[in-house]
Design a protein around this motif. Sequence first.
Motif, short mmCIF file in Angstrom:
data_model
loop_
_atom_site.label_atom_id
_atom_site.label_comp_id
_atom_site.label_asym_id
_atom_site.label_seq_id
_atom_site.Cartn_x
_atom_site.Cartn_y
_atom_site.Cartn_z
N PRO A 83 34.23 45.01 26.78
CA PRO A 83 33.83 46.11 27.68
C PRO A 83 33.35 45.62 29.05
O PRO A 83 33.63 46.25 30.07
N LEU A 84 32.63 44.48 29.06
CA LEU A 84 32.16 43.96 30.34
C LEU A 84 33.34 43.49 31.20
O LEU A 84 33.35 43.69 32.42
N PHE A 85 34.33 42.86 30.57
CA PHE A 85 35.50 42.43 31.32
C PHE A 85 36.24 43.63 31.92
O PHE A 85 36.65 43.60 33.08
N LEU A 86 36.40 44.68 31.13
CA LEU A 86 37.08 45.88 31.63
C LEU A 86 36.26 46.53 32.75
O LEU A 86 36.83 47.03 33.73
N ALA A 87 34.93 46.51 32.60
CA ALA A 87 34.08 47.06 33.66
C ALA A 87 34.23 46.24 34.94
O ALA A 87 34.26 46.79 36.05
N GLY A 88 34.33 44.91 34.80
CA GLY A 88 34.54 44.06 35.96
C GLY A 88 35.87 44.32 36.62
O GLY A 88 35.98 44.35 37.86
N CYS A 89 36.92 44.52 35.82
CA CYS A 89 38.24 44.85 36.38
C CYS A 89 38.19 46.18 37.13
O CYS A 89 38.81 46.33 38.19
N ALA A 90 37.44 47.15 36.58
CA ALA A 90 37.29 48.44 37.26
C ALA A 90 36.56 48.26 38.59
O ALA A 90 36.90 48.90 39.59
N ALA A 91 35.55 47.38 38.60
CA ALA A 91 34.84 47.10 39.85
C ALA A 91 35.77 46.43 40.86
O ALA A 91 35.72 46.72 42.07
N LEU A 142 46.01 41.28 40.65
CA LEU A 142 45.64 40.81 39.31
C LEU A 142 44.57 39.72 39.39
O LEU A 142 43.60 39.72 38.62
N LYS A 143 44.74 38.78 40.32
CA LYS A 143 43.76 37.68 40.45
C LYS A 143 42.39 38.22 40.85
O LYS A 143 41.36 37.77 40.33
N LEU A 144 42.37 39.18 41.77
CA LEU A 144 41.08 39.74 42.20
C LEU A 144 40.38 40.44 41.04
O LEU A 144 39.19 40.22 40.79
N MET A 145 41.12 41.29 40.32
CA MET A 145 40.51 42.04 39.23
C MET A 145 40.08 41.13 38.09
O MET A 145 39.00 41.32 37.50
N ILE A 146 40.90 40.12 37.77
CA ILE A 146 40.54 39.20 36.69
C ILE A 146 39.33 38.35 37.08
O ILE A 146 38.45 38.10 36.25
N ALA A 147 39.26 37.92 38.35
CA ALA A 147 38.13 37.10 38.80
C ALA A 147 36.82 37.87 38.66
O ALA A 147 35.81 37.33 38.16
N ILE A 148 36.81 39.13 39.08
CA ILE A 148 35.59 39.93 38.97
C ILE A 148 35.31 40.26 37.50
O ILE A 148 34.15 40.30 37.07
N GLY A 149 36.37 40.49 36.73
CA GLY A 149 36.18 40.73 35.30
C GLY A 149 35.52 39.55 34.61
O GLY A 149 34.59 39.72 33.81
#
Length: 250
Positions: free
Chosen positions: A113-121, A155-162
Amino acid sequence: MSLGQHLLELRKRLFWAAAGIAVGTVIGWFLSDFVWDSLREPIYAIVEAQNRNAQLNYPDITSAFDLKLKISFYVGLIVSSPVWLYQIFAFLTPGLTRKEKQYTFGFLFTAIPLFLAGCAAGWYVLPNVVGLMTSFAPKEDAALIVAQNYLDFVLKLMIAIGVAFVLPVFIVLLNLAGVISAASIIKSWRVAILVIVLFTAIATPAADVVSMFLLAIPMVVLYFAAYGIAFLHDRRAARRARALDQELAL
């Protein structure tokens, strides 16, 4: 189980995981146009905000097809994640102790859930990042962006924040493993906040300070939440150690 039985079990789990991903990829094929329309929204914003021509580019004959396949695969991974995650657990858990199972399940049910929340951010700050990066081009020039490169960047941006959102979970795991203590975590809180602010400033390089703080605040909260869990664990471990010393003294 013998080595041969383990290998047969692994093959079985890999087959069902691959089957789940394949079915998810088929579903992703039908969803890919919707996903791509959503991802290209920041490009439309460039046209309005910078008053310049901005387009996604397909330089090769097969580029559009390759891109659709890539989006379908990533959507398939997300859609089928319950299937292949279950297969991983079903293969690993028989060899784990009860305590190790608790740690493993606790880690995954917290980290996902935290990873998905980070991707959403990351999705939230994406328009600001794209807008700033393209604003360095002269006003009279068009922004012709290669579609494959744009998808990789997103993808890289969302994965990095995730991944950044999941780091507090790793801190808790290191504490449970006895690598770091709660005292060392709280001792470094100033450095941690500085790193978080720098990271969010890089991830949101636009002049929108609100986006930076909206990204930084939950990361700071997660860091102190990790400290709170580590503190409770260390206090419970110290209490058990004192009780053991008293028993040995008797």
